[in-house]
Design a protein around this motif. Structure first.
Motif, PDB file in Angstrom:
ATOM      1  N   THR A  57       0.834  -1.203   0.000  1.00 46.71           N
ATOM      2  CA  THR A  57       0.000   0.000   0.000  1.00 46.71           C
ATOM      3  C   THR A  57       0.868   1.252   0.000  1.00 46.71           C
ATOM      4  O   THR A  57       0.643   2.187  -0.785  1.00 46.71           O
ATOM      5  CB  THR A  57      -0.934  -0.007   1.224  1.00 46.71           C
ATOM      6  N   THR A  60       2.841   1.420  -3.511  1.00 48.03           N
ATOM      7  CA  THR A  60       2.085   1.621  -4.754  1.00 48.03           C
ATOM      8  C   THR A  60       1.076   2.755  -4.669  1.00 48.03           C
ATOM      9  O   THR A  60       0.598   3.235  -5.706  1.00 48.03           O
ATOM     10  CB  THR A  60       1.308   0.343  -5.131  1.00 48.03           C
ATOM     11  N   GLY A  61       0.708   3.144  -3.445  1.00 48.33           N
ATOM     12  CA  GLY A  61      -0.334   4.156  -3.295  1.00 48.33           C
ATOM     13  C   GLY A  61      -1.726   3.615  -3.587  1.00 48.33           C
ATOM     14  O   GLY A  61      -2.674   4.390  -3.729  1.00 48.33           O
ATOM     15  N   GLU A  62      -1.844   2.291  -3.662  1.00 56.25           N
ATOM     16  CA  GLU A  62      -3.153   1.655  -3.838  1.00 56.25           C
ATOM     17  C   GLU A  62      -3.375   0.691  -2.676  1.00 56.25           C
ATOM     18  O   GLU A  62      -2.461  -0.042  -2.289  1.00 56.25           O
ATOM     19  CB  GLU A  62      -3.214   0.911  -5.171  1.00 56.25           C
ATOM     20  N   LYS A  75      -5.639  -7.035  -3.340  1.00 50.33           N
ATOM     21  CA  LYS A  75      -5.636  -5.635  -3.763  1.00 50.33           C
ATOM     22  C   LYS A  75      -7.075  -5.199  -3.960  1.00 50.33           C
ATOM     23  O   LYS A  75      -7.809  -5.800  -4.761  1.00 50.33           O
ATOM     24  CB  LYS A  75      -4.856  -5.451  -5.064  1.00 50.33           C
ATOM     25  N   VAL A  83     -10.617   0.311  -7.478  1.00 48.87           N
ATOM     26  CA  VAL A  83      -9.354   0.488  -6.760  1.00 48.87           C
ATOM     27  C   VAL A  83      -9.468   1.665  -5.798  1.00 48.87           C
ATOM     28  O   VAL A  83     -10.229   2.602  -6.042  1.00 48.87           O
ATOM     29  CB  VAL A  83      -8.219   0.726  -7.789  1.00 48.87           C
ATOM     30  N   GLN A  84      -8.729   1.578  -4.698  1.00 47.16           N
ATOM     31  CA  GLN A  84      -8.660   2.706  -3.763  1.00 47.16           C
ATOM     32  C   GLN A  84      -7.295   3.375  -3.872  1.00 47.16           C
ATOM     33  O   GLN A  84      -6.271   2.773  -3.488  1.00 47.16           O
ATOM     34  CB  GLN A  84      -8.883   2.229  -2.324  1.00 47.16           C
ATOM     35  N   LYS A  85      -7.275   4.595  -4.359  1.00 45.50           N
ATOM     36  CA  LYS A  85      -6.043   5.378  -4.395  1.00 45.50           C
ATOM     37  C   LYS A  85      -5.849   6.008  -3.019  1.00 45.50           C
ATOM     38  O   LYS A  85      -6.715   6.729  -2.532  1.00 45.50           O
ATOM     39  CB  LYS A  85      -6.145   6.459  -5.472  1.00 45.50           C
ATOM     40  N   VAL A  87      -4.553   8.528  -0.571  1.00 45.51           N
ATOM     41  CA  VAL A  87      -4.079   9.909  -0.535  1.00 45.51           C
ATOM     42  C   VAL A  87      -3.216  10.139   0.705  1.00 45.51           C
ATOM     43  O   VAL A  87      -2.245  10.884   0.682  1.00 45.51           O
ATOM     44  CB  VAL A  87      -5.283  10.871  -0.542  1.00 45.51           C
ATOM     45  N   VAL A 102      -8.878   7.654   1.112  1.00 46.67           N
ATOM     46  CA  VAL A 102      -8.824   7.070  -0.232  1.00 46.67           C
ATOM     47  C   VAL A 102      -9.732   7.780  -1.218  1.00 46.67           C
ATOM     48  O   VAL A 102     -10.762   8.348  -0.848  1.00 46.67           O
ATOM     49  CB  VAL A 102      -9.201   5.560  -0.206  1.00 46.67           C
ATOM     50  N   GLU A 103      -9.307   7.751  -2.460  1.00 43.99           N
ATOM     51  CA  GLU A 103     -10.174   8.125  -3.580  1.00 43.99           C
ATOM     52  C   GLU A 103     -10.596   6.837  -4.251  1.00 43.99           C
ATOM     53  O   GLU A 103      -9.746   6.031  -4.647  1.00 43.99           O
ATOM     54  CB  GLU A 103      -9.419   8.994  -4.588  1.00 43.99           C
ATOM     55  N   ILE A 105     -11.618   4.720  -7.215  1.00 44.08           N
ATOM     56  CA  ILE A 105     -11.509   4.755  -8.670  1.00 44.08           C
ATOM     57  C   ILE A 105     -12.594   3.825  -9.226  1.00 44.08           C
ATOM     58  O   ILE A 105     -12.774   2.724  -8.706  1.00 44.08           O
ATOM     59  CB  ILE A 105     -10.114   4.276  -9.129  1.00 44.08           C
TER      60      ILE A 105
END
Lengths: 157, 157
Positions: A57, A60-62, A75, A83-85, A87, A102-103, A105
Protein backbone atom coordinates in the motif's frame (compact mmCIF):
# COMPACT_ATOMS: atom_id res chain seq x y z
CA UNK A 1 7.78 14.12 27.20
CA UNK A 2 9.31 14.77 23.76
CA UNK A 3 7.93 17.55 21.63
CA UNK A 4 5.43 16.25 19.07
CA UNK A 5 7.26 18.01 16.27
CA UNK A 6 10.77 17.01 17.30
CA UNK A 7 12.63 14.86 14.84
CA UNK A 8 15.50 12.70 15.94
CA UNK A 9 16.43 9.33 17.28
CA UNK A 10 13.84 7.03 18.71
CA UNK A 11 15.84 6.54 21.90
CA UNK A 12 13.48 7.11 24.78
CA UNK A 13 10.52 8.00 22.57
CA UNK A 14 7.31 6.31 23.57
CA UNK A 15 5.28 4.52 20.91
CA UNK A 16 2.86 7.47 21.06
CA UNK A 17 5.56 10.06 20.31
CA UNK A 18 7.78 8.01 18.00
CA UNK A 19 8.68 9.51 14.64
CA UNK A 20 9.21 6.12 12.98
CA UNK A 21 6.34 3.95 11.81
CA UNK A 22 6.79 0.64 13.62
CA UNK A 23 3.35 -0.93 13.40
CA UNK A 24 2.27 -3.43 16.00
CA UNK A 25 0.58 -6.32 14.25
CA UNK A 26 -1.68 -8.57 16.30
CA UNK A 27 -1.20 -12.26 17.13
CA UNK A 28 -2.46 -13.19 13.64
CA UNK A 29 -0.01 -10.79 11.98
CA UNK A 30 -2.61 -8.19 11.02
CA UNK A 31 -3.91 -4.83 12.17
CA UNK A 32 -7.20 -3.10 11.36
CA UNK A 33 -7.28 -0.51 8.58
CA UNK A 34 -10.13 1.98 8.34
CA UNK A 35 -10.70 3.50 4.90
CA UNK A 36 -12.40 6.89 4.69
CA UNK A 37 -13.35 8.98 1.67
CA UNK A 38 -10.63 11.56 1.04
CA UNK A 39 -13.22 14.11 -0.08
CA UNK A 40 -16.01 13.70 2.48
CA UNK A 41 -14.37 11.87 5.38
CA UNK A 42 -17.10 9.19 5.38
CA UNK A 43 -16.05 5.85 6.84
CA UNK A 44 -16.22 3.39 3.95
CA UNK A 45 -14.92 0.10 5.35
CA UNK A 46 -12.72 -1.67 7.87
CA UNK A 47 -10.37 -4.39 6.70
CA UNK A 48 -7.04 -5.84 7.80
CA UNK A 49 -3.44 -5.48 6.69
CA UNK A 50 -0.46 -7.69 7.34
CA UNK A 51 3.09 -6.40 6.84
CA UNK A 52 3.07 -7.20 3.13
CA UNK A 53 -0.29 -5.51 2.52
CA UNK A 54 0.93 -2.42 4.36
CA UNK A 55 4.23 -2.35 2.46
CA UNK A 56 2.50 -2.71 -0.92
CA UNK A 57 0.00 0.00 0.00
CA UNK A 58 2.76 2.44 0.93
CA UNK A 59 4.84 1.54 -2.15
CA UNK A 60 2.09 1.62 -4.75
CA UNK A 61 -0.33 4.16 -3.29
CA UNK A 62 -3.15 1.66 -3.84
CA UNK A 63 -4.87 -0.07 -0.93
CA UNK A 64 -3.92 -3.69 -0.33
CA UNK A 65 -5.43 -5.76 2.46
CA UNK A 66 -5.06 -9.20 3.96
CA UNK A 67 -8.14 -11.36 3.60
CA UNK A 68 -8.49 -13.27 6.85
CA UNK A 69 -11.23 -15.48 5.43
CA UNK A 70 -9.32 -16.40 2.27
CA UNK A 71 -5.85 -16.24 3.86
CA UNK A 72 -4.38 -14.17 1.04
CA UNK A 73 -3.19 -10.74 0.02
CA UNK A 74 -5.90 -8.79 -1.69
CA UNK A 75 -5.64 -5.64 -3.76
CA UNK A 76 -8.85 -3.71 -3.35
CA UNK A 77 -10.50 -3.55 -6.77
CA UNK A 78 -8.61 -6.48 -8.29
CA UNK A 79 -11.94 -8.07 -9.25
CA UNK A 80 -14.38 -5.16 -9.20
CA UNK A 81 -12.03 -2.57 -10.69
CA UNK A 82 -12.91 -0.28 -7.81
CA UNK A 83 -9.35 0.49 -6.76
CA UNK A 84 -8.66 2.71 -3.76
CA UNK A 85 -6.04 5.38 -4.39
CA UNK A 86 -4.48 6.17 -1.03
CA UNK A 87 -4.08 9.91 -0.53
CA UNK A 88 -2.85 9.64 3.05
CA UNK A 89 -2.12 6.89 5.56
CA UNK A 90 -2.08 7.59 9.29
CA UNK A 91 -1.35 5.42 12.28
CA UNK A 92 -2.79 5.76 15.76
CA UNK A 93 -1.24 6.45 19.15
CA UNK A 94 -0.40 2.79 19.81
CA UNK A 95 0.57 2.10 16.19
CA UNK A 96 -1.76 -0.88 16.07
CA UNK A 97 -4.30 0.52 13.60
CA UNK A 98 -4.18 2.61 10.43
CA UNK A 99 -6.48 5.13 8.79
CA UNK A 100 -6.49 5.51 5.01
CA UNK A 101 -7.87 8.50 3.14
CA UNK A 102 -8.82 7.07 -0.23
CA UNK A 103 -10.17 8.13 -3.58
CA UNK A 104 -12.40 5.46 -5.04
CA UNK A 105 -11.51 4.76 -8.67
CA UNK A 106 -14.42 3.45 -10.74
CA UNK A 107 -17.52 3.04 -8.61
CA UNK A 108 -17.82 5.08 -5.41
CA UNK A 109 -19.03 1.88 -3.71
CA UNK A 110 -16.46 0.42 -1.31
CA UNK A 111 -18.57 -2.47 0.01
CA UNK A 112 -18.67 -5.86 -1.70
CA UNK A 113 -22.47 -5.72 -1.45
CA UNK A 114 -22.42 -2.81 -3.90
CA UNK A 115 -23.03 -0.15 -1.29
CA UNK A 116 -21.09 3.05 -0.75
CA UNK A 117 -20.00 2.05 2.78
CA UNK A 118 -19.98 -1.27 4.64
CA UNK A 119 -21.69 0.49 7.55
CA UNK A 120 -25.26 0.55 6.22
CA UNK A 121 -27.12 -0.85 9.24
CA UNK A 122 -27.96 0.85 12.53
CA UNK A 123 -28.38 -1.13 15.76
CA UNK A 124 -31.17 -0.20 18.14
CA UNK A 125 -29.99 1.54 21.30
CA UNK A 126 -31.46 0.75 24.74
CA UNK A 127 -33.63 -2.18 25.65
CA UNK A 128 -32.62 -5.70 26.52
CA UNK A 129 -29.84 -5.97 24.02
CA UNK A 130 -27.78 -8.26 26.20
CA UNK A 131 -26.65 -10.65 23.50
CA UNK A 132 -27.70 -13.64 25.62
CA UNK A 133 -29.45 -15.24 22.66
CA UNK A 134 -26.53 -14.28 20.42
CA UNK A 135 -28.45 -11.30 19.13
CA UNK A 136 -28.19 -7.66 20.07
CA UNK A 137 -31.54 -6.64 18.66
CA UNK A 138 -32.86 -5.37 15.35
CA UNK A 139 -30.89 -3.66 12.62
CA UNK A 140 -32.26 -0.87 10.47
CA UNK A 141 -30.91 -0.28 6.95
CA UNK A 142 -29.71 3.26 6.18
CA UNK A 143 -27.74 4.64 3.21
CA UNK A 144 -28.14 1.12 1.82
CA UNK A 145 -28.70 1.83 -1.86
CA UNK A 146 -26.71 -0.48 -4.11
CA UNK A 147 -24.44 1.36 -6.53
CA UNK A 148 -23.50 -1.82 -8.35
CA UNK A 149 -24.90 -5.32 -8.62
CA UNK A 150 -22.53 -7.67 -6.77
CA UNK A 151 -23.61 -10.66 -8.87
CA UNK A 152 -22.61 -8.85 -12.06
CA UNK A 153 -19.29 -7.72 -10.60
CA UNK A 154 -18.26 -10.79 -8.61
CA UNK A 155 -20.44 -13.50 -10.18
CA UNK A 156 -23.17 -15.51 -8.49
CA UNK A 157 -22.05 -17.48 -5.45
CA UNK B 1 -31.52 -11.60 -2.69
CA UNK B 2 -33.78 -10.15 0.02
CA UNK B 3 -34.81 -6.54 -0.17
CA UNK B 4 -32.64 -4.37 2.07
CA UNK B 5 -35.68 -2.81 3.67
CA UNK B 6 -37.59 -6.03 4.21
CA UNK B 7 -38.31 -6.96 7.81
CA UNK B 8 -38.99 -10.51 8.80
CA UNK B 9 -37.41 -13.75 9.82
CA UNK B 10 -33.72 -14.37 9.43
CA UNK B 11 -34.31 -17.64 7.64
CA UNK B 12 -32.19 -17.55 4.51
CA UNK B 13 -30.89 -14.02 5.12
CA UNK B 14 -27.18 -13.67 4.58
CA UNK B 15 -25.13 -11.95 7.25
CA UNK B 16 -24.97 -8.93 4.93
CA UNK B 17 -28.75 -8.63 4.62
CA UNK B 18 -29.75 -9.80 8.11
CA UNK B 19 -32.07 -7.56 10.11
CA UNK B 20 -30.84 -8.86 13.48
CA UNK B 21 -27.57 -7.71 15.01
CA UNK B 22 -25.57 -10.91 15.58
CA UNK B 23 -22.00 -9.62 15.90
CA UNK B 24 -19.12 -11.88 15.02
CA UNK B 25 -16.48 -11.52 17.70
CA UNK B 26 -12.94 -12.63 16.87
CA UNK B 27 -10.94 -15.47 18.42
CA UNK B 28 -10.17 -13.26 21.45
CA UNK B 29 -13.85 -12.42 21.90
CA UNK B 30 -13.60 -8.85 20.62
CA UNK B 31 -14.33 -6.82 17.53
CA UNK B 32 -12.97 -3.43 16.46
CA UNK B 33 -15.05 -0.33 17.17
CA UNK B 34 -14.38 2.92 15.31
CA UNK B 35 -15.57 6.08 17.04
CA UNK B 36 -16.30 9.12 14.91
CA UNK B 37 -17.46 12.59 15.92
CA UNK B 38 -21.25 12.81 15.52
CA UNK B 39 -20.99 16.44 14.39
CA UNK B 40 -18.03 16.40 12.01
CA UNK B 41 -17.60 12.73 11.10
CA UNK B 42 -13.88 12.83 12.04
CA UNK B 43 -12.40 9.47 13.01
CA UNK B 44 -11.45 9.83 16.67
CA UNK B 45 -10.20 6.39 17.72
CA UNK B 46 -10.30 2.66 17.20
CA UNK B 47 -10.76 0.38 20.20
CA UNK B 48 -12.24 -3.06 20.88
CA UNK B 49 -15.48 -4.34 22.33
CA UNK B 50 -16.35 -7.74 23.72
CA UNK B 51 -19.97 -8.83 24.16
CA UNK B 52 -20.27 -7.16 27.55
CA UNK B 53 -18.82 -3.85 26.34
CA UNK B 54 -21.19 -3.88 23.39
CA UNK B 55 -24.21 -4.73 25.56
CA UNK B 56 -23.39 -1.95 28.06
CA UNK B 57 -22.86 0.54 25.25
CA UNK B 58 -26.25 -0.26 23.71
CA UNK B 59 -27.97 -0.24 27.12
CA UNK B 60 -26.46 2.93 28.55
CA UNK B 61 -25.76 4.97 25.42
CA UNK B 62 -22.21 5.54 26.66
CA UNK B 63 -19.24 3.92 24.97
CA UNK B 64 -17.69 0.95 26.78
CA UNK B 65 -14.69 -0.92 25.42
CA UNK B 66 -12.62 -3.95 26.28
CA UNK B 67 -9.03 -3.12 27.12
CA UNK B 68 -6.93 -5.85 25.56
CA UNK B 69 -3.78 -4.66 27.36
CA UNK B 70 -5.41 -4.53 30.79
CA UNK B 71 -7.84 -7.39 30.19
CA UNK B 72 -10.82 -5.50 31.57
CA UNK B 73 -14.00 -3.69 30.67
CA UNK B 74 -13.43 0.02 30.33
CA UNK B 75 -15.96 2.82 30.22
CA UNK B 76 -14.52 5.61 28.11
CA UNK B 77 -14.08 8.62 30.37
CA UNK B 78 -14.15 6.70 33.66
CA UNK B 79 -10.83 8.33 34.62
CA UNK B 80 -10.66 11.39 32.38
CA UNK B 81 -14.33 12.32 32.60
CA UNK B 82 -14.37 12.50 28.81
CA UNK B 83 -17.35 10.23 28.30
CA UNK B 84 -18.56 9.36 24.80
CA UNK B 85 -22.32 9.69 24.35
CA UNK B 86 -23.26 7.28 21.56
CA UNK B 87 -25.69 8.88 19.13
CA UNK B 88 -25.70 5.95 16.70
CA UNK B 89 -24.10 2.52 16.45
CA UNK B 90 -23.75 0.78 13.11
CA UNK B 91 -22.38 -2.60 12.13
CA UNK B 92 -20.71 -3.53 8.87
CA UNK B 93 -21.58 -5.99 6.14
CA UNK B 94 -19.92 -8.94 7.88
CA UNK B 95 -21.06 -7.84 11.36
CA UNK B 96 -17.50 -8.09 12.64
CA UNK B 97 -16.88 -4.37 13.24
CA UNK B 98 -18.90 -1.45 14.58
CA UNK B 99 -18.97 2.28 13.95
CA UNK B 100 -20.02 4.66 16.72
CA UNK B 101 -21.11 8.24 16.20
CA UNK B 102 -20.25 9.92 19.48
CA UNK B 103 -20.57 13.24 21.24
CA UNK B 104 -17.56 13.88 23.45
CA UNK B 105 -18.65 15.02 26.91
CA UNK B 106 -16.06 17.21 28.67
CA UNK B 107 -12.94 17.58 26.55
CA UNK B 108 -13.23 17.08 22.78
CA UNK B 109 -10.02 15.01 23.00
CA UNK B 110 -10.63 11.28 22.48
CA UNK B 111 -6.99 10.15 22.64
CA UNK B 112 -5.27 9.26 25.91
CA UNK B 113 -2.36 11.47 24.80
CA UNK B 114 -4.65 14.48 25.10
CA UNK B 115 -5.19 14.87 21.37
CA UNK B 116 -8.48 15.20 19.54
CA UNK B 117 -7.97 11.98 17.55
CA UNK B 118 -5.61 9.03 17.98
CA UNK B 119 -4.69 9.38 14.29
CA UNK B 120 -2.25 12.31 14.55
CA UNK B 121 0.67 10.89 12.55
CA UNK B 122 1.02 10.46 8.80
CA UNK B 123 3.22 7.75 7.27
CA UNK B 124 5.34 8.58 4.25
CA UNK B 125 4.08 7.05 1.01
CA UNK B 126 6.42 5.52 -1.58
CA UNK B 127 10.04 4.61 -1.09
CA UNK B 128 11.56 1.52 0.43
CA UNK B 129 9.00 1.15 3.17
CA UNK B 130 9.28 -2.62 3.21
CA UNK B 131 9.24 -3.10 6.95
CA UNK B 132 12.28 -5.37 6.74
CA UNK B 133 13.95 -3.56 9.64
CA UNK B 134 10.62 -3.49 11.48
CA UNK B 135 10.05 0.09 10.40
CA UNK B 136 7.89 1.47 7.63
CA UNK B 137 9.60 4.85 7.45
CA UNK B 138 9.13 8.24 9.06
CA UNK B 139 5.99 9.59 10.68
CA UNK B 140 4.93 13.22 10.49
CA UNK B 141 2.78 14.75 13.22
CA UNK B 142 -0.41 16.50 12.08
CA UNK B 143 -3.40 17.79 14.07
CA UNK B 144 -1.30 16.84 17.09
CA UNK B 145 -2.09 19.67 19.48
CA UNK B 146 -2.74 18.46 23.01
CA UNK B 147 -6.13 19.54 24.36
CA UNK B 148 -5.37 18.22 27.83
CA UNK B 149 -2.27 17.21 29.73
CA UNK B 150 -2.31 13.43 30.13
CA UNK B 151 -0.15 13.57 33.27
CA UNK B 152 -2.68 15.84 34.98
CA UNK B 153 -5.61 13.67 33.89
CA UNK B 154 -4.17 10.17 34.30
CA UNK B 155 -1.21 10.85 36.62
CA UNK B 156 2.48 10.36 35.84
CA UNK B 157 3.41 6.84 34.81
Amino acid sequence: MPSPTKEGTEAGATIEEATRFSPKFGPDGTLPAVAICAQTGEVLMLAYMNDEALARTLETGEAHYWSRSRGKLWKKGETSGNVQKVVELRTDCDQDAVLLKVEMIGSPAACHTGRRSCFYRVAEMGGAADGKDGSFGPLRFVDAERLFDPETVYGAE
